[in-house]
Design an enzyme around this catalytic site. Structure first.
Site, mmCIF file in Angstrom:
data_model
loop_
_atom_site.group_PDB
_atom_site.id
_atom_site.type_symbol
_atom_site.label_atom_id
_atom_site.label_comp_id
_atom_site.label_asym_id
_atom_site.label_seq_id
_atom_site.Cartn_x
_atom_site.Cartn_y
_atom_site.Cartn_z
ATOM 1 N NE ARG A 28 44.633 38.271 29.189
ATOM 2 C CZ ARG A 28 44.201 39.255 29.078
ATOM 3 N NH1 ARG A 28 44.687 40.444 29.038
ATOM 4 N NH2 ARG A 28 42.668 39.280 28.655
ATOM 5 C CG ASP A 29 42.584 41.103 32.898
ATOM 6 O OD1 ASP A 29 43.355 41.792 32.584
ATOM 7 O OD2 ASP A 29 41.373 41.398 32.839
ATOM 8 C CG HIS A 221 36.439 41.098 31.287
ATOM 9 N ND1 HIS A 221 37.184 40.141 31.036
ATOM 10 C CD2 HIS A 221 36.988 42.073 31.999
ATOM 11 C CE1 HIS A 221 38.423 40.413 31.664
ATOM 12 N NE2 HIS A 221 38.203 41.666 32.269
ATOM 13 C CG HIS A 223 37.799 45.606 35.541
ATOM 14 N ND1 HIS A 223 39.017 45.938 35.598
ATOM 15 C CD2 HIS A 223 37.480 44.592 34.584
ATOM 16 C CE1 HIS A 223 39.843 45.314 34.720
ATOM 17 N NE2 HIS A 223 38.967 44.534 34.019
ATOM 18 C CB CYS A 254 43.622 47.825 32.390
ATOM 19 S SG CYS A 254 44.061 48.087 30.674
ATOM 20 C CG ASN A 263 39.572 41.248 36.158
ATOM 21 O OD1 ASN A 263 39.217 41.594 35.022
ATOM 22 N ND2 ASN A 263 40.982 41.129 36.359
#
Length: 313
Positions: A28-29, A221, A223, A254, A263
């Site tokens: 997803r991300d 989460h 990065h 993002c 990430n």
């Protein structure tokens, strides 16, 4: 788990969780940040390969309007292709009540809402103020809870914002607590542009605890923009956090914050956790093979150092 490797050597450290649940966000991300649209069949195969490698929480897709994230416009087509993955949690991102209805219609049992600790990012990402976005999430969370659906609350820009700069800890704590007060089951703290450092991480976690947000409902989460993702993860583990978001192969960023790079790579995370003697249930070699497979289809090498090192052997 491993297949024929003897490294990394396991040397446990004191006062760390015995097991970490990896919340895999690559499908997803990671894929939402691709310039080109990845075919649905490739996404489905990617998720199946991730599950076969031992990942038990795999964020599958997002039920946002296709206009905003065209890379994930195939959510209705993709999600039914994952029906055979019994025992694997497949959270999906929903922005509003319409997104929730679409997800529930396909049988989704875990959803996530995506908030911001800063006003500028809330305006750019959700076209609302922080408080207006919380009001938008309230009926979504309430409906999900009524239906017995697990709710994750994402909070972005927890450590720094490209427009506003440093984000005060008390500001992050206020929005985080508001998300949890809506009824979220867990909270993911996002370092969206990768500017966090270990002391900042531990201070934020301590402040959240003081305001009643328990460590066992918190995930992190990170990065890796400045190469700090693993050190920040270790700081969180030392505080007792046992849920860590990561993306296979280091995919992602993002689309609404151009300074956000990839990430934390799941493989890099698993290598560190194996070295610390922390269980994940993940077969690192199978995971690495999956990231190499996907990189071939994306037409570029994985940015993960562990993927590059293991695949070169």
């Amino acid at each position: 788990m491993t297949t024929g490797r003897t490294l990394p050597m396991s040397v446990p450290a004191q006062d760390l969780p015995a097991r970490v649940r990896i919340h895999e966000v690559g499908a997803r991300d990671g894929l939402q940040n691709e310039k080109s649209v990845v075919p649905t069949e490739v996404k489905a195969e990617f998720i199946h390969r991730l599950a076969a490698a031992g990942l038990t929480t795999i964020e599958a897709t997002s039920f946002v309007h296709p206009k905003w994230v065209p890379q994930l416009a195939d959510a209705e087509d993709l999600f039914p292709r994952l029906a055979d993955l019994g025992g694997v949690a497949l959270p999906v991102l929903v922005p509003n009540e319409r997104g929730l209805e679409r997800a529930l219609a396909l049988g989704a049992r875990r959803i996530a809402v995506f908030g911001s600790a800063t006003e500028t990012f809330a305006a750019r990402n959700l076209n609302r103020t922080v408080d207006e976005s919380l009001a938008m999430f309230e009926p979504v969370v309430a409906r999900a809870r009524t239906d017995g659906v697990h709710v994750r609350g994402y909070l972005s820009m927890c450590f720094g914002d490209p427009w506003e700069g440093p984000v005060p800890v008390h500001q992050v704590v206020r929005v985080a607590k508001a998300l949890m007060d809506l009824g979220c089951d867990e909270l993911s703290l996002g370092d969206t542009i990768g500017v966090a450092t270990p002391g900042h991480v531990q201070t934020l976690l301590a402040e959240l605890n003081e305001e009643g947000v328990r460590t066992d409902v918190i995930g992190v989460h990170f990065h890796d923009t400045y190469g700090q993702a693993l050190s920040n993860t270790l700081a969180a583990l030392q505080h007792g956090v046992s849920t860590v978001d990561a993306s296979a192969g280091g995919l992602g960023g993002c689309p609404y914050a151009k300074s956000a790079t990839g990430n934390l790579a799941t493989e890099d995370l698993v290598w560190m956790l194996q070295g610390l003697g922390i269980e994940t249930g993940v077969d690192l070699d199978a995971l690495t093979a999956t990231s190499v497979w996907l990189a071939d289809r994306l037409g570029r090498p994985s940015p993960s150092r562990t993927v590059r090192a293991l695949s070169a052997r």
